[in-house]
Design a protein around this motif. Structure first.
Motif, PDB file in Angstrom:
ATOM      1  N   ASP A 195       0.840  -1.125  -0.025  1.00  0.00           N
ATOM      2  CA  ASP A 195       0.117   0.166  -0.157  1.00  0.00           C
ATOM      3  C   ASP A 195       0.734   1.240   0.102  1.00  0.00           C
ATOM      4  N   THR A 196       0.578   2.570   0.312  1.00  0.00           N
ATOM      5  CA  THR A 196       1.448   3.794  -0.025  1.00  0.00           C
ATOM      6  C   THR A 196       1.109   4.235   1.084  1.00  0.00           C
ATOM      7  N   TYR A 197       0.517   3.638   2.666  1.00  0.00           N
ATOM      8  CA  TYR A 197       0.148   4.808   4.050  1.00  0.00           C
ATOM      9  C   TYR A 197       1.501   3.740   5.394  1.00  0.00           C
ATOM     10  N   HIS A 198       1.548   2.619   5.111  1.00  0.00           N
ATOM     11  CA  HIS A 198       1.869   1.678   5.908  1.00  0.00           C
ATOM     12  C   HIS A 198       3.849   2.259   5.487  1.00  0.00           C
ATOM     13  N   HIS A 199       4.412   2.268   6.624  1.00  0.00           N
ATOM     14  CA  HIS A 199       5.849   2.083   7.728  1.00  0.00           C
ATOM     15  C   HIS A 199       6.806   1.537   8.161  1.00  0.00           C
ATOM     16  N   THR A 200       8.104   1.168   7.898  1.00  0.00           N
ATOM     17  CA  THR A 200       8.336   0.465   8.765  1.00  0.00           C
ATOM     18  C   THR A 200       9.009   1.803   9.542  1.00  0.00           C
ATOM     19  N   MET A 201      10.259   2.693   9.218  1.00  0.00           N
ATOM     20  CA  MET A 201      10.568   3.546  10.556  1.00  0.00           C
ATOM     21  C   MET A 201       9.880   4.886   9.588  1.00  0.00           C
ATOM     22  N   PHE A 202       9.269   5.246  10.966  1.00  0.00           N
ATOM     23  CA  PHE A 202       8.721   6.739  10.933  1.00  0.00           C
ATOM     24  C   PHE A 202       8.772   7.661  11.365  1.00  0.00           C
ATOM     25  N   ALA A 224       8.237  -2.093  -6.019  1.00  0.00           N
ATOM     26  CA  ALA A 224      10.060  -2.700  -5.514  1.00  0.00           C
ATOM     27  C   ALA A 224      10.361  -1.106  -4.565  1.00  0.00           C
ATOM     28  N   MET A 225      10.023  -0.370  -5.874  1.00  0.00           N
ATOM     29  CA  MET A 225      10.785   1.467  -5.487  1.00  0.00           C
ATOM     30  C   MET A 225      10.602   2.125  -3.818  1.00  0.00           C
ATOM     31  N   ARG A 226       8.943   1.289  -3.795  1.00  0.00           N
ATOM     32  CA  ARG A 226       8.104   2.338  -2.081  1.00  0.00           C
ATOM     33  C   ARG A 226       9.217   0.910  -1.468  1.00  0.00           C
ATOM     34  N   VAL A 227       9.282  -0.086  -1.614  1.00  0.00           N
ATOM     35  CA  VAL A 227       9.425  -0.993  -0.113  1.00  0.00           C
ATOM     36  C   VAL A 227      10.978  -0.518  -0.186  1.00  0.00           C
ATOM     37  N   ILE A 228      12.352  -0.702  -1.184  1.00  0.00           N
ATOM     38  CA  ILE A 228      13.651  -0.054  -0.629  1.00  0.00           C
ATOM     39  C   ILE A 228      13.452   1.959  -0.237  1.00  0.00           C
ATOM     40  N   ALA A 229      12.972   2.069  -0.711  1.00  0.00           N
ATOM     41  CA  ALA A 229      12.842   3.824  -0.368  1.00  0.00           C
ATOM     42  C   ALA A 229      13.036   3.844   1.003  1.00  0.00           C
ATOM     43  N   ASP A 230      11.745   2.773   1.490  1.00  0.00           N
ATOM     44  CA  ASP A 230      10.655   2.866   2.875  1.00  0.00           C
ATOM     45  C   ASP A 230      12.042   1.257   3.327  1.00  0.00           C
ATOM     46  N   HIS A 231      11.960   0.819   3.532  1.00  0.00           N
ATOM     47  CA  HIS A 231      13.340  -0.146   4.409  1.00  0.00           C
ATOM     48  C   HIS A 231      14.900   0.838   4.758  1.00  0.00           C
ATOM     49  N   VAL A 232      14.885   0.965   3.088  1.00  0.00           N
ATOM     50  CA  VAL A 232      16.797   2.002   3.450  1.00  0.00           C
ATOM     51  C   VAL A 232      16.363   3.034   4.582  1.00  0.00           C
TER      52      VAL A 232
END
Length: 871
Positions: free
Chosen positions: A82-89, A282-290
């Protein structure tokens, strides 16, 4: 309004409302056994809510780094999909510790959102707690009434316990909450369906942005609720979602919080964001996870196979998998995002920019390692496909790919579909449940509630100046782990040092007139000092005399002070980039992890050790300063470590102001001479860019030197006490090497003679040369050389040798090139049959194979069976 301005406006607004602005706590928690990471803004203030500590200010505000990937709040699998959950926020928060309550919190929330941020009032909805009959919790009428002063009643919604009763975890502070939601849909969509119908329905454009929690209760281990000593306000506003609302975007990832990262990723992958759903995810996963991985490493948590380190490794590997599968990143890439992220957030979180080279190096090495694992996993998948009898990869095999190679089920399913296969996902889930059950059993821990004894007071640590004291128990609880029952005790004051800063906790005992209870560990739990005992005192009201194990404390102090000297010496020899990345200090040894990108040379290790021992011999007196203002401590040159949470006042430990000045809460020697001697025993790698030194001091160092010298004396005696021991040892090695060469030549000559003898005894049978013989050879290599020598001599060779190799049976089967081409015989199949006679097994190529076994008496039977196979 850009994201930086949005953040600043929040902090400035609450500063004007009398709030003290405080820095973010580290992502990684040190003294809270209930959490691996800071998962909300309130974590660093938990003791204030529980009444275990007093806040320096009753009103504070901050922006807090949070990580939600484990435990009660686990959003990992939604991130990127989705476009609104994150690991770090980031969580923007304002707090009241027994000061203002619902009325002010609600009014200020509305003022900030509508007057400062200019969000449209008709697009905002609020929820209030509807109550819960099971727990006898009433409807939050006060919150409802206060909201009516600001917003239309049809925009005030009742929420259930799941949505509107906030709890940090299974236990701890909690209370009813009032959420604020915003409807970001187009006007056309709003006309079709009112926003209130979509609140808490997981709609990507009708989202919660702020939660006002009214802390009134403490959830106990038995699930009951008790009133907190005072009422508090704990608010949390999702920064990324707020930016989306203010910047009028349809996704968090469209805001300037993420666009610099997405742009960098897209350029590297040769794709554009919003071109394809697969590449977008994939781009969202990488941008969030880094973000999560980089800040966790900067705060001191290295990826590893256990605990918090495993969570960080798992997040990074999820990002690598998406990049590998959907963006064709076959080489390390994610580490390149660290400078982009560091520069973006350097004004609010400078710790990443300061350590970007180190953090990037750690991520690079982790990526490199996992990409190799991915390649091995793909090869294993090839083997699984070759062995499949149908078109379905079983649950256990899919779980093997997950558990051993890090393949998530979606990656295995994706690759399977590309190959025309499917995966038994139900079987995979069953295997996952089995693993979870095993993990829960291994980590099973039951913690009871604290029981107060007499007057509960905040414990006072007096262990810097005293190793014994008269104490009283003020609270206790029972814990059960792996079927073992233990007790945790809290005293009104204590000489026991609690494990912290790498130094292990003190042990000892408490004793009353009638009983003695041993303390086998001491740890911190937030602001509490907790003592572990296997038995509970019979008379909890008694006065006890507490006694710390003096020898253990003394030796621990020796090692801790030596660690400070070692740190300073490393910076002197290797450079100022050296910083502590972890340590362990106990009564037996010290372990010190530090940032450095190459193995230390023998000369560097020797130089560091010389400096440390020189400082020990100088007998430098300890300069200990307590309650030093943090800014004054930094002016003194004290090093502040990233990942540590420092208060306004700190303790400064100095051994020569020109050599070692550190912030430290540990115990230390009164003068360096007490350490006696420091001996470095190993230097190794822990992770990318992190080295580890292990050293010993005092009694252990003396014992080590004594044993080493004793061993040296024994060696000297064995060598007849030569004048030059090193020259004598080198001479022996050279002599040994020369004798080995002579032996090798002699054995080769014997092998050649045996080969010639076997060649002369070859029989012509059915058009080929047959050699079946029992032989004795010095090594397996000699057996192999003889076989190949005979193959070079006879292109129609059929050779079976039953060999005694230094008392162990071996079999060799060799086919000549001409005979091998006829496919009449298969060396590998033959040797498997023959190996049974010697109680072993083996295999090899169609033309040459060998086998070993246990039964030397079976060699004659090998030849007999070989004759039958040939016939």
């Amino acid at each position: 309004m850009d994201s930086g301005s949005i953040r600043r406006k929040f902090l400035e607004f609450f500063e004007k409302k009398g709030h003290t602005i405080v820095p973010s706590a580290p992502l990684v928690l040190k003294n809270d056994p209930t959490l691996l990471f800071t998962n909300s803004g309130m974590v660093q203030f938990k003791d204030y809510f529980l009444g275990n500590a007093q806040p320096k200010s009753r009103r504070v505000a901050d922006t807090q780094k949070c990580l939600r990937v484990s435990g009660k709040h686990n959003d990992l699998e939604e991130v990127g999909i989705d476009t609104y959950h994150h690991t770090m926020f980031e969580m923007l928060g304002n707090w009241s510790f027994g000061d203002y309550f619902k009325k002010e919190a609600i009014a200020w929330s509305w003022e900030l959102l509508t007057e400062e941020y200019k969000l449209p009032k008709d697009r905002l909805y609020v929820t209030v707690f509807e109550g819960d009959a099971k727990e006898n919790l009433p409807f939050d009428q006060d919150a409802y009434n206060f909201w009516k002063e600001h917003i239309a009643e049809d925009h005030i919604l009742r929420g259930n316990k799941k949505d509107n009763f906030w709890e940090m975890g299974e236990t701890g502070p909690c209370g009813p909450c009032s959420e604020i939601h915003v409807d970001l849909r187009s006007e056309e969509e709003v006309q079709k369906l009112p926003g209130k119908e979509l609140v808490n329905q997981s709609h990507p454009q009708v989202i919660e942005i702020w939660n006002n929690v009214f802390m009134e209760f403490n959830r106990k281990a038995d699930k009951s609720l008790e009133r907190l000593p005072a009422q508090h306000v704990d608010t949390g506003m999702g920064f990324e979602r707020l930016c989306m609302a203010i910047q009028k975007k349809t996704s968090n990832y469209d805001t300037d919080v993420f666009t610099p990262l997405l742009s960098f990723i897209g350029q590297a992958a040769g794709v554009t964001y919003k071109d394809s759903e697969k590449t977008d995810i994939a781009m969202r996963v990488i941008a969030d996870h880094v973000r999560a991985v980089a800040f966790a490493i900067a705060d001191g948590q290295l990826p590893s196979n256990t605990g918090a380190g495993y969570v960080i490794r798992r997040i990074l590997r999820r990002a690598v998998r998406y990049g590998f599968t959907f963006l064709n990143f076959k080489e390390p890439f994610i580490y390149k995002l660290v400078p982009v992220l560091g520069n973006q957030l350097k004004d609010v979180f400078p710790e990443l920019e300061s350590q970007k080279e180190y953090v990037g190096k750690v991520i690079f090495e982790e990526e490199t390692s996992f990409l190799r694992t991915l390649e091995k996993g793909l090869k294993r998948l090839d083997a699984i496909q070759a062995e499949l009898k149908g078109q379905v990869i079983s649950g256990p095999l899919a779980f093997e790919l997950y558990d051993t190679f890090g393949f998530p089920i979606d990656l295995t399913s994706l690759i399977a579909r590309e190959r025309g296969l499917s995966v038994d996902e139900d079987g995979f889930k069953a295997e996952m449940e089995k693993q979870k059950s095993r993990s829960k059993a291994d980590a099973a821990k039951e913690t009871g509630d604290w029981i107060t004894v007499g007057t509960d007071v905040k414990p006072e640590f007096i262990g810097y100046d005293n190793l014994e004291a008269d104490v009283r128990i003020v609270r206790y609880r029972k814990i059960k782990q792996k079927n073992k029952e233990l007790f945790q005790l809290v005293f009104d004051r204590t000489p026991f040092y609690a494990e912290s800063g790498g130094q292990v906790g003190d042990t000892g005992y408490i004793e009353s007139v009638n009983e003695k209870v041993y303390i086998h560990d001491t740890r911190k739990e937030n602001e509490l000092i907790v003592h572990f005992a296997e038995t509970l005192p019979e008379n909890l009201q008694a006065s006890f005399h507490a006694q710390v194990d003096r020898q253990k404390r003394q030796l621990s102090m020796d090692n801790h002070s030596a660690t400070h000297l070692l740190h300073a010496a490393l910076r002197q020899v290797l450079g100022k980039h050296v910083e502590q990345k972890g340590s362990l200090v106990n009564d037996r040894m010290l372990r010190f992890d530090f940032s450095h990108f190459a193995a230390m040379t023998a000369e560097e290790i020797q130089k560091v050790e010389q400096i440390v021992n020189q400082k020990i011999r100088e007998n430098i007196a300890l300069d200990e300063r307590r309650n030093v203002p943090i800014d004054d401590a930094k002016k003194l040159g004290a090093m502040a470590l990233f990942g540590e949470k420092y208060g306004d006042f700190v303790r400064v430990i100095t051994f020569d102001p020109k050599f070692s000045v550190e912030l430290c809460g540990g115990t230390h020697v009164p003068a360096t001479g007490q350490i006696g001697l420091c001996k470095i025993v190993s230097e190794s790698s822990v992770a990318a860019g992190v080295r580890r030194i292990e050293a010993i001091t005092a009694d252990e160092a003396e014992r080590y030197v004594t044993e080493s010298l004793g061993l040296l004396d024994q060696v000297r005696e064995l060598l007849k006490n030569p004048k030059d021991l090193l020259a004598s040892a080198k001479g022996l090695l050279e002599e040994k090497h020369a004798l080995e060469k002579k032996l090798e030549a002699f054995q080769q000559e014997q092998a050649n003679q045996l080969k010639d003898k076997l060649a002369s005894r070859a029989q012509q049978v059915n058009g080929y040369h047959l050699i079946l013989e029992k032989v004795s050879v010095p090594s397996a290599d000699a057996l192999k050389n003889i076989a190949y020598g005979l193959r070079n001599q006879f292109d129609d060779l059929l050779l079976v040798l039953a060999a005694d190799v230094e008392g162990k049976p071996q079999v060799a089967v060799m086919l000549g090139e001409k005979l091998a081409g006829t496919n009449r015989y298969h060396a590998g199949n033959m040797v498997k049959e023959l190996a049974r006679e010697i109680g072993g097994g083996g295999g090899g190529q169609p033309f040459f194979a060998t086998a070993g076994g246990k039964n030397l008496d079976g060699l004659d039977a090998v030849l007999e069976k070989a004759r039958k196979l040939i016939q």
